[in-house]
Design a protein around this motif. Sequence first.
Motif, PDB file in Angstrom:
ATOM      1  N   ASP A 185       0.916  -1.217   0.047  1.00  0.00           N
ATOM      2  CA  ASP A 185      -0.056   0.174  -0.033  1.00  0.00           C
ATOM      3  C   ASP A 185       0.959   1.356  -0.019  1.00  0.00           C
ATOM      4  N   SER A 186       2.244   1.021  -0.251  1.00  0.00           N
ATOM      5  CA  SER A 186       2.866   2.486  -0.480  1.00  0.00           C
ATOM      6  C   SER A 186       2.604   3.373  -1.475  1.00  0.00           C
ATOM      7  N   PRO A 187       2.828   4.572  -1.406  1.00  0.00           N
ATOM      8  CA  PRO A 187       2.336   5.591  -2.512  1.00  0.00           C
ATOM      9  C   PRO A 187       3.084   4.957  -3.786  1.00  0.00           C
ATOM     10  N   ARG A 188       4.390   4.674  -4.009  1.00  0.00           N
ATOM     11  CA  ARG A 188       5.024   4.436  -4.949  1.00  0.00           C
ATOM     12  C   ARG A 188       4.381   3.276  -5.741  1.00  0.00           C
ATOM     13  N   ARG A 189       4.134   2.070  -4.865  1.00  0.00           N
ATOM     14  CA  ARG A 189       3.721   0.813  -5.314  1.00  0.00           C
ATOM     15  C   ARG A 189       2.470   1.165  -5.926  1.00  0.00           C
ATOM     16  N   ARG A 190       1.149   2.200  -5.204  1.00  0.00           N
ATOM     17  CA  ARG A 190      -0.156   2.265  -5.737  1.00  0.00           C
ATOM     18  C   ARG A 190       0.123   3.168  -7.162  1.00  0.00           C
ATOM     19  N   ILE A 191       1.006   3.901  -7.236  1.00  0.00           N
ATOM     20  CA  ILE A 191       1.405   4.761  -8.475  1.00  0.00           C
ATOM     21  C   ILE A 191       1.701   3.871  -9.861  1.00  0.00           C
ATOM     22  N   VAL A 192       2.887   2.916  -9.487  1.00  0.00           N
ATOM     23  CA  VAL A 192       3.246   1.931 -10.484  1.00  0.00           C
ATOM     24  C   VAL A 192       1.935   0.943 -10.874  1.00  0.00           C
ATOM     25  N   GLU A 193       1.168   0.662 -10.046  1.00  0.00           N
ATOM     26  CA  GLU A 193       0.212  -0.531 -10.317  1.00  0.00           C
ATOM     27  C   GLU A 193      -0.887   0.283 -11.039  1.00  0.00           C
ATOM     28  N   ALA A 209      -4.482   6.408  -8.456  1.00  0.00           N
ATOM     29  CA  ALA A 209      -3.709   6.073  -7.262  1.00  0.00           C
ATOM     30  C   ALA A 209      -3.888   6.781  -6.148  1.00  0.00           C
ATOM     31  N   GLY A 210      -4.842   7.680  -6.322  1.00  0.00           N
ATOM     32  CA  GLY A 210      -5.330   8.361  -5.095  1.00  0.00           C
ATOM     33  C   GLY A 210      -4.002   9.297  -4.406  1.00  0.00           C
ATOM     34  N   VAL A 211      -3.374   9.753  -5.318  1.00  0.00           N
ATOM     35  CA  VAL A 211      -2.188  10.572  -5.008  1.00  0.00           C
ATOM     36  C   VAL A 211      -2.292  12.008  -5.785  1.00  0.00           C
ATOM     37  N   GLN A 212      -1.432  13.122  -5.364  1.00  0.00           N
ATOM     38  CA  GLN A 212      -1.466  14.479  -6.106  1.00  0.00           C
ATOM     39  C   GLN A 212      -0.425  14.192  -7.066  1.00  0.00           C
ATOM     40  N   PRO A 213      -0.635  14.775  -8.196  1.00  0.00           N
ATOM     41  CA  PRO A 213       0.427  14.849  -9.344  1.00  0.00           C
ATOM     42  C   PRO A 213       1.861  15.007  -8.752  1.00  0.00           C
ATOM     43  N   PRO A 214       2.034  16.048  -8.035  1.00  0.00           N
ATOM     44  CA  PRO A 214       3.587  16.034  -7.583  1.00  0.00           C
ATOM     45  C   PRO A 214       4.359  14.894  -6.973  1.00  0.00           C
ATOM     46  N   ALA A 215       3.418  14.075  -6.347  1.00  0.00           N
ATOM     47  CA  ALA A 215       3.978  12.632  -5.929  1.00  0.00           C
ATOM     48  C   ALA A 215       4.595  11.738  -6.989  1.00  0.00           C
ATOM     49  N   ILE A 216       4.143  11.976  -8.143  1.00  0.00           N
ATOM     50  CA  ILE A 216       4.926  11.063  -9.169  1.00  0.00           C
ATOM     51  C   ILE A 216       5.999  11.746  -9.406  1.00  0.00           C
ATOM     52  N   TYR A 217       6.199  13.026  -9.676  1.00  0.00           N
ATOM     53  CA  TYR A 217       7.443  13.718 -10.098  1.00  0.00           C
ATOM     54  C   TYR A 217       8.307  13.534  -8.856  1.00  0.00           C
ATOM     55  N   ARG A 218       8.238  13.512  -7.560  1.00  0.00           N
ATOM     56  CA  ARG A 218       8.757  13.039  -6.419  1.00  0.00           C
ATOM     57  C   ARG A 218       9.312  11.748  -6.422  1.00  0.00           C
ATOM     58  N   HIS A 219       8.654  10.502  -6.930  1.00  0.00           N
ATOM     59  CA  HIS A 219       8.811   9.365  -6.996  1.00  0.00           C
ATOM     60  C   HIS A 219       9.757   8.836  -8.284  1.00  0.00           C
ATOM     61  N   PHE A 220       9.420   9.527  -9.354  1.00  0.00           N
ATOM     62  CA  PHE A 220       9.924   8.944 -10.691  1.00  0.00           C
ATOM     63  C   PHE A 220      10.580  10.125 -11.457  1.00  0.00           C
ATOM     64  N   GLY A 221      10.371  11.300 -11.269  1.00  0.00           N
ATOM     65  CA  GLY A 221      11.082  12.379 -12.175  1.00  0.00           C
ATOM     66  C   GLY A 221      10.334  12.873 -13.147  1.00  0.00           C
ATOM     67  N   ASP A 222       9.825  11.790 -14.151  1.00  0.00           N
ATOM     68  CA  ASP A 222       8.867  12.375 -15.258  1.00  0.00           C
ATOM     69  C   ASP A 222       8.206  10.993 -15.645  1.00  0.00           C
ATOM     70  N   LYS A 223       7.504  11.212 -16.638  1.00  0.00           N
ATOM     71  CA  LYS A 223       6.656  10.157 -17.302  1.00  0.00           C
ATOM     72  C   LYS A 223       7.424   9.125 -17.685  1.00  0.00           C
ATOM     73  N   GLU A 224       8.703   9.417 -18.364  1.00  0.00           N
ATOM     74  CA  GLU A 224       9.608   8.299 -18.708  1.00  0.00           C
ATOM     75  C   GLU A 224      10.172   7.457 -17.442  1.00  0.00           C
TER      76      GLU A 224
END
Length: 245
Positions: free
Chosen positions: A8-16, A39-54
């Motif tokens: 249930d970690s945010p990173r795992r939820r985003i990836v799934e 994933a139930g997170v704010q968009p900035p969380a994606i950039y924080r965990h992964f940098g960008d879409k790639e």
Amino acid sequence: MPPRETPDSPRRRIVEAAVELLEQGGAAAVSTRAVAAAAGVQPPAIYRHFGDKEGLLEAVAEYGYARFLESKRAQLKPAPEDPVEELRRGWDSVVEFGISRPELFEVMNRASGRGADMAHRAGLEILHRRVRRLAAGGWLRVDEELAAQIIQATGRGAVIAWCSTPAERRDPALLSILRESMVAAVTRTEPTLSATESGPAPAARALRAALLDVSGEAVPLSDAEQRLLREWLDRLAADGSAPTG
């Protein structure tokens, strides 16, 4: 590779969430806004965990490799007695994964990040272990590296051909014919370890494979002697020529 995550970690939820969107609508559906909402997170969380879409797609590729490797490793325990049948089953598992999850398969094959590359190498090591078992048993018709390339190319080609064909025109015979053509290209109809029957190449491949399978056991040769022996075996396995010098 990223640290171990809880389910249930945010990173795992985003990836799934990204995987689900990818398989529903392709790479174009994996927008940061859509993934964040799913994933139930704010968009900035994606950039924080992964940098960008790639970066996110690289993480998706790692996820896909992890799922695939789980199934491949399960096939290795216990190792089947028939290495040719093991080859068939391994090829089938790649193709079945690819045609059942084509969007994820494409992202996995396109990934170039360190984590995905490490996972890809782990999958290749499983393939090379299967090829070495064929060589050790005298089944291999061609050199190990060429055999691995043929197995990879036919598997990936089968997935591409199947997925690019309209559903109403797909014929399951295509997959079985491609698989058996691959088996015929890399294996013999009967194993042989005899240098007198078909030259030294099969015996050299078998001995080389056997030496690779004794990792962790004592080998009564120095490092320099092992390197020299490997050079000779590589030459014999490739074209049957005797070492010179």
